[in-house]
Design an enzyme around this catalytic site. Structure first.
Site, PDB file in Angstrom:
ATOM      1  N   GLY A 164       5.358   0.222 -11.243  1.00  0.00           N
ATOM      2  CA  GLY A 164       4.366   0.590 -12.257  1.00  0.00           C
ATOM      3  C   GLY A 164       4.696   1.948 -12.847  1.00  0.00           C
ATOM      4  N   GLY A 167       8.372   3.540  -6.621  1.00  0.00           N
ATOM      5  CA  GLY A 167       7.485   3.584  -5.456  1.00  0.00           C
ATOM      6  C   GLY A 167       8.048   2.740  -4.330  1.00  0.00           C
ATOM      7  N   ILE A 170       0.908   7.072  -9.088  1.00  0.00           N
ATOM      8  CA  ILE A 170      -0.329   7.823  -9.348  1.00  0.00           C
ATOM      9  C   ILE A 170      -1.214   7.814  -8.108  1.00  0.00           C
ATOM     10  CG2 ILE A 170      -0.358   7.389 -11.841  1.00  0.00           C
ATOM     11  CD1 ILE A 170      -2.684   5.361 -11.262  1.00  0.00           C
ATOM     12  N   ASP A 171      -0.987   6.845  -7.202  1.00  0.00           N
ATOM     13  CA  ASP A 171      -1.889   6.684  -6.056  1.00  0.00           C
ATOM     14  C   ASP A 171      -1.734   7.801  -5.015  1.00  0.00           C
ATOM     15  OD1 ASP A 171      -2.451   4.317  -7.345  1.00  0.00           O
ATOM     16  OD2 ASP A 171      -1.231   3.080  -6.019  1.00  0.00           O
ATOM     17  N   GLY A 198      -5.828   3.186  -7.336  1.00  0.00           N
ATOM     18  CA  GLY A 198      -5.444   3.746  -6.038  1.00  0.00           C
ATOM     19  C   GLY A 198      -5.113   2.701  -4.995  1.00  0.00           C
TER      20      GLY A 198
HETATM   21  O1  F6P Z   1       0.220   1.651  -7.721  1.00  0.00           O
HETATM   22  C1  F6P Z   1      -0.117   2.155  -8.976  1.00  0.00           C
HETATM   23  C2  F6P Z   1      -1.166   1.294  -9.628  1.00  0.00           C
HETATM   24  O2  F6P Z   1      -1.498   1.886 -10.860  1.00  0.00           O
HETATM   25  C3  F6P Z   1      -2.406   1.052  -8.786  1.00  0.00           C
HETATM   26  O3  F6P Z   1      -3.262   2.158  -8.737  1.00  0.00           O
HETATM   27  C4  F6P Z   1      -2.947  -0.189  -9.453  1.00  0.00           C
HETATM   28  O4  F6P Z   1      -3.780  -0.929  -8.597  1.00  0.00           O
HETATM   29  C5  F6P Z   1      -1.694  -0.950  -9.769  1.00  0.00           C
HETATM   30  O5  F6P Z   1      -0.653  -0.003  -9.892  1.00  0.00           O
HETATM   31  C6  F6P Z   1      -1.754  -1.798 -11.018  1.00  0.00           C
HETATM   32  O6  F6P Z   1      -0.568  -2.509 -11.131  1.00  0.00           O
HETATM   33  P1  F6P Z   1      -0.131  -3.332 -12.407  1.00  0.00           P
HETATM   34  O7  F6P Z   1       0.454  -2.371 -13.386  1.00  0.00           O
HETATM   35  O8  F6P Z   1       0.861  -4.298 -11.914  1.00  0.00           O
HETATM   36  O9  F6P Z   1      -1.371  -3.992 -12.949  1.00  0.00           O
END
Ligand code: F6P
Length: 402
Positions: free
Chosen positions: A15, A127, A151-152, A195
């Site tokens: 992400g 990540g 970001i988490d 998060g």
């Molecule tokens: O791990 C980062 C994050 O932004 C999380 O906080 C969130 O739940 C997830 O990625 C969302 O992922 P995607 O971009 O696949 O919807």
């Protein structure tokens, strides 16, 4: 320059996260200073598989004016693990007779593509999932320096990741906007933040915005206590702010379902639980009325709850100065690792990851990072006994747990 590294490849995976472009910029500027070429590999690991013309040289001109931009000029993908690449057909993913995904391993092709492009070493920004593959490429003889991002802020192997500061700032801004409309309508306002299973963004947002209640996955809340706490806040202030971490559970089992992203290393996606909690709370607050039929008072005859999901606004857009600084430090340090500290281990491999330990930049072994965390499901989570939780309690932010 030592070690003969003349051409570095860089890619961003997983992400996106505010500060990725600042990392790319720092890598290119630092490498250029030492006469080293940088090759941008777009679309995460998928780009490594595509190879050829998809690889392109990044110059100092290419990275002008990107430090302040969110996203990543190299694009990203969070479901392209080439060691376990889901096979596709006309219908989408291909499944076997038991309904399980069929995988191929394209890692050899990817490594050959790097060799064909004359890439001596890789900087991989990502990540958990992305860096696990980074470790695997280092085992195949590609020198790798990982740059952690999320970001988490839930990676065990570094005290801080860039993107977190921006995400929290964006959430605090959202609370400030939502608060005035909540005050105007005497409502309880629920603000949902990202998060995954870690409540760091929620906790930092709650403290920095002076919220009433914060719900995080690490401290299970009691629904009745939540309702009682909000009743008290409404009686006192006429409005209330609840920060909800996306990974908390709804008041009743089955009241909310998460989304599954097939082919992604951590397939569960959150989003929307705050709306469910808000509806339950609204019903509970209005169910319990005084002899006049008022839920709280003659002004607050009926209580309304509203939910706002900050969503992807917290992941995109302009990074804060702190995140730009940290990203620039990470990027420059990654290049330094390759130019000054590239020493192969006994198996002929090199895999490191940039890390902040005791507030100082250093590097740690990618092998150890992955082995110690086993990644998914073992994130660094909020310590329920930690200083910030105690601070929140001291400034009367409730976790609805006691
Ligand atoms: O791990 C980062 C994050 O932004 C999380 O906080 C969130 O739940 C997830 O990625 C969302 O992922 P995607 O971009 O696949 O919807």
């Amino acid at each position: 320059m030592k070690n003969g590294v003349k051409r570095i490849g860089i890619m961003t995976g997983g992400g996106d996260c505010p500060g990725l472009n600042a990392v790319i910029r720092a890598v290119v500027m630092m490498a250029d200073k030492y006469g080293v070429e940088v090759i941008g590999i777009p679309y995460g690991y998928r780009g490594m598989l595509l190879g050829g013309d998809y690889f392109h040289k990044l110059t100092c001109e290419d990275v002008q004016g990107i430090i302040e931009k969110g996203g990543t000029i190299l694009h990203s993908s969070n479901k392209d693990n080439l060691f376990k690449y889901p096979r596709r057909n006309k219908e989408g993913f291909e499944h076997d007779e038991n309904g399980k995904l069929i995988y191929d391993n394209f890692s050899e092709t990817a490594v050959q593509n790097l060799r064909d492009a004359g890439i001596d070493a890789m900087i991989i920004v990502g990540g958990d999932g992305t860096l696990t593959s980074g470790r695997d490429y280092s085992r195949m003889g590609v020198p790798v320096v990982g740059v952690p991002k999320t970001i988490d802020n839930d990676l065990r192997s570094t005290e801080i990741t860039f993107g977190f500061d921006t995400a929290v700032s964006r959430c605090v801004q959202a609370v400030e906007s939502v608060r005035t409309t909540g005050e105007a309508h005497s409502r309880v306002m629920f603000i949902e933040v990202m998060g995954r299973n870690a409540g760091h963004i929620a906790l930092h947002t709650a403290i920095s915005s002076g919220a009433d209640v914060v719900l995080i996955p690490e401290i299970p809340y009691h629904f009745d206590k939540l309702v009682a706490e909000l009743r008290r806040r409404l009686e006192r202030n006429g409005t209330a702010i609840v920060i909800v971490s996306e990974g908390v559970t709804p008041p009743e089992k089955g009241a909310y379902s998460t989304k599954i992203v097939e082919g992604s290393p951590d397939a569960v996606r959150f989003g929307g639980v705050s709306g469910v909690i808000a509806d339950y709370v609204e019903r509970a607050l209005n169910a319990d009325r005084d002899e006049n039929g008022y839920a709280i008072s003659e002004v607050l005859m009926d209580v309304e709850c509203r939910a706002t999901n900050v969503g992807y606004a917290q992941r995109g857009g302009v990074p804060t100065a702190n995140d730009r600084l940290l990203s620039t430090r990470f990027g420059a340090f990654a290049v330094k690792e390759l130019l000054e500290n590239l020493v192969l281990d006994e198996k002929g491999n090199f895999g490191r990851m940039v890390s902040v330990q005791e507030n100082r930049l250093t590097s740690v072994s990618l092998e150890e990072v992955i082995a110690s965390s086993t990644m998914i499901g073992n994130q660094r989570r909020v310590d329920p006994e930690g200083e910030l939780v105690q601070l929140a309690r001291n400034v009367q932010i409730s976790f609805a747990d006691e």
